[in-house]
Design a protein around this motif. Structure first.
Motif, PDB file in Angstrom:
ATOM      1  N   THR A 128       0.826  -1.203   0.000  1.00 59.24           N
ATOM      2  CA  THR A 128       0.000   0.000   0.000  1.00 59.24           C
ATOM      3  C   THR A 128       0.863   1.257   0.000  1.00 59.24           C
ATOM      4  O   THR A 128       0.602   2.217  -0.741  1.00 59.24           O
ATOM      5  N   SER A 185       3.617   5.376  -8.631  1.00 57.91           N
ATOM      6  CA  SER A 185       2.338   4.972  -9.212  1.00 57.91           C
ATOM      7  C   SER A 185       2.238   5.393 -10.670  1.00 57.91           C
ATOM      8  O   SER A 185       1.795   4.619 -11.531  1.00 57.91           O
ATOM      9  N   ASN A 198      -4.337   0.394  -9.104  1.00 52.19           N
ATOM     10  CA  ASN A 198      -4.812   0.390  -7.729  1.00 52.19           C
ATOM     11  C   ASN A 198      -6.206  -0.212  -7.625  1.00 52.19           C
ATOM     12  O   ASN A 198      -7.048  -0.034  -8.509  1.00 52.19           O
ATOM     13  N   GLU A 258      -2.802  -4.221  -7.879  1.00 56.64           N
ATOM     14  CA  GLU A 258      -2.723  -4.260  -6.420  1.00 56.64           C
ATOM     15  C   GLU A 258      -3.449  -5.481  -5.859  1.00 56.64           C
ATOM     16  O   GLU A 258      -2.926  -6.177  -4.978  1.00 56.64           O
TER      17      GLU A 258
END
Length: 440
Positions: A151, A160, A253, A268
């Motif tokens: 995370t 990201s 994500n 993720e």
């Protein structure tokens, strides 16, 4: 339902009555004083009563002898259960202090608390330190759960952005040619023969990846459906692979997911699954795990190893035949698919559901629509479970050794899917047993 001498009793009532006599187990109990559902699932059934070895003690209705044995097993373990409750309190407190969020606290800590109670009895002054050590041993990474590292890694805007760009670059670079006729023939030959030679030819080919990558082309879902129908001999239902007619690039994500479709799950979410599967000592750094997953996402069906993609393509071809509410599969369907469907269709809960539908009688008190939807979507649930299993193989680098391994894998996933649905139906029916007894 009567509960006099010689009468069968609801197992839940037997457990609740015996549980009320055990002191110090409040944290493992529900508001009405009985054991929590997770207490039964994680402690009582597998560790105290051991229903895997004593299946007659796990039935919803217990005869007098079985009821007495269940009650006696709980009473005999009362001291350890009290110690388990005390250890759970320590584990919960230290888990919070260590900022561990992976998994449900009861699912994770109930069995661990029972283990500590077995090894050390009632917790003493050293209990906090022992709880910390036990949690670190369980979760690894010096007490910091791998999920938290993931995370934090993905939360960095620069990281990201770079990963998202890399994901799109890999996605575009992967060829998405139409499904070749030779690949479809290899798949059909294996479905028909289930032979080692047919499996080797299929596993060594690019067929699995071709099928998965074809879904990314405009009209890809339609083209794949036509191929699957030609092999399976059946119309193809919604299999839950993607939202539209072509696979969208999965998000990085989890918060950006638009649904639960298999091939559009976020990077993720997939890496979280990897962290659950690998012991802490066997894990690469989070950055490497993410990079590995980007490679899988770009491959056909999101599986990096061609043989595993071929296994999933096989599942896609077999899935249309898995329609247990319709009874036996029609003529013309491959024999292996017919056997798989028959395996589920003859289950007692499926027969009950079919009778209920035919007679207009509710299947269960409340969740009829949901349970029937899940039965009607058996193929989709089978594929979801198969993909998860194959992803685990991919992460560990495991491969089926031969055709028998593939057959056992598919059969096992069908069985697992069926057992999960059977459990849901049984729970709903148990809640309705007094009503059923009243009208029987």
């Amino acid at each position: 339902m009567t509960t006099g001498a010689g009468e069968s009793r609801l197992r839940s009532a037997v457990l609740a009555q015996a549980w009320e006599k055990i002191p110090g187990v409040e944290v493992l109990s529900s508001a009405d004083g009985g054991p929590l559902t997770r207490t039964i699932k994680k402690i009582i059934d597998p560790l105290v009563i051991r229903t895997a070895a004593r299946p007659r003690l796990g039935r919803p209705l217990l005869d007098p002898a079985a009821a007495a044995e269940v009650a006696e097993l709980l009473r005999a373990d009362a001291l350890r259960l009290g110690a388990t409750a005390a250890w759970f309190t320590h584990l919960k407190r230290q888990r919070r202090a260590l900022r561990i969020t992976a998994g449900n606290v009861q699912d994770v800590c109930f069995p661990l608390a029972y283990e500590l109670a077995t090894g050390f009895g009632t917790p003493g002054p050293e209990a906090p330190a022992m709880a910390v050590a036990a949690l670190r041993d369980l979760h690894g990474e010096g007490g910091e759960a791998g999920v938290e590292k993931l995370t934090g890694y993905l939360a960095d805007p620069r990281i990201s952005a770079g990963l998202t760009a890399d994901l799109h670059r890999r996605w575009r670079a992967t060829s998405a040619d139409p499904v070749a006729g030779e690949g479809a023939e290899l798949l059909e030959k294996f479905v028909d023969s289930l032979s080692d030679s047919a499996w080797r030819a299929l596993a060594d080919s690019a067929t699995g990846h071709e099928f998965g990558l074809a879904l990314r082309r405009p009209g890809g879902a339609t083209a794949l459906t036509q191929t699957v129908r030609a092999i399976s001999g059946l119309p193809v239902p919604d299999l839950g692979l993607q939202r539209g007619d072509r696979t969208a690039v999965p998000p990085l994500n989890r918060r950006d997911e638009n649904g639960g479709e298999l091939l559009e799950r976020s990077v993720e979410r997939r890496v979280r699954a990897t962290l659950r599967r690998l012991p802490a000592d066997d894990r690469d750094p989070v950055a490497d795990l993410v990079d590995d997953e980007l490679g899988r996402v770009a491959a056909g069906f999101g599986l990096g190893l061609p043989a595993l993609a071929a296994c999933f393509a096989l599942g896609v071809v077999l899935a249309p035949a898995l329609r247990p509410l319709d009874g036996a599969a029609p003529a013309g369907v491959p024999e292996f698919a017919r056997r798989l469907n028959a395996q589920v269709a003859r289950e007692g809960y499926v027969l009950h559901a079919r009778r209920a539908l035919a007679g207009g009688t509710p299947l269960t008190p409340q969740p009829d629509a949901e349970l029937l939807r899940e039965l009607r979507e058996f193929a989709k649930q089978f594929l979801s479970r198969l993909w998860v299993r194959l992803h685990g193989f991919d992460v560990r680098g495991d491969l089926p050794a031969d055709a028998a391994d593939v057959r056992d894998l598919i059969t096992g996933v069908v069985r697992s899917t069926s057992l999960d649905l059977r459990t849901k139906v049984r729970r709903a029916l148990v809640a309705r047993l007094p009503d059923l007894e009243a009208v029987s």
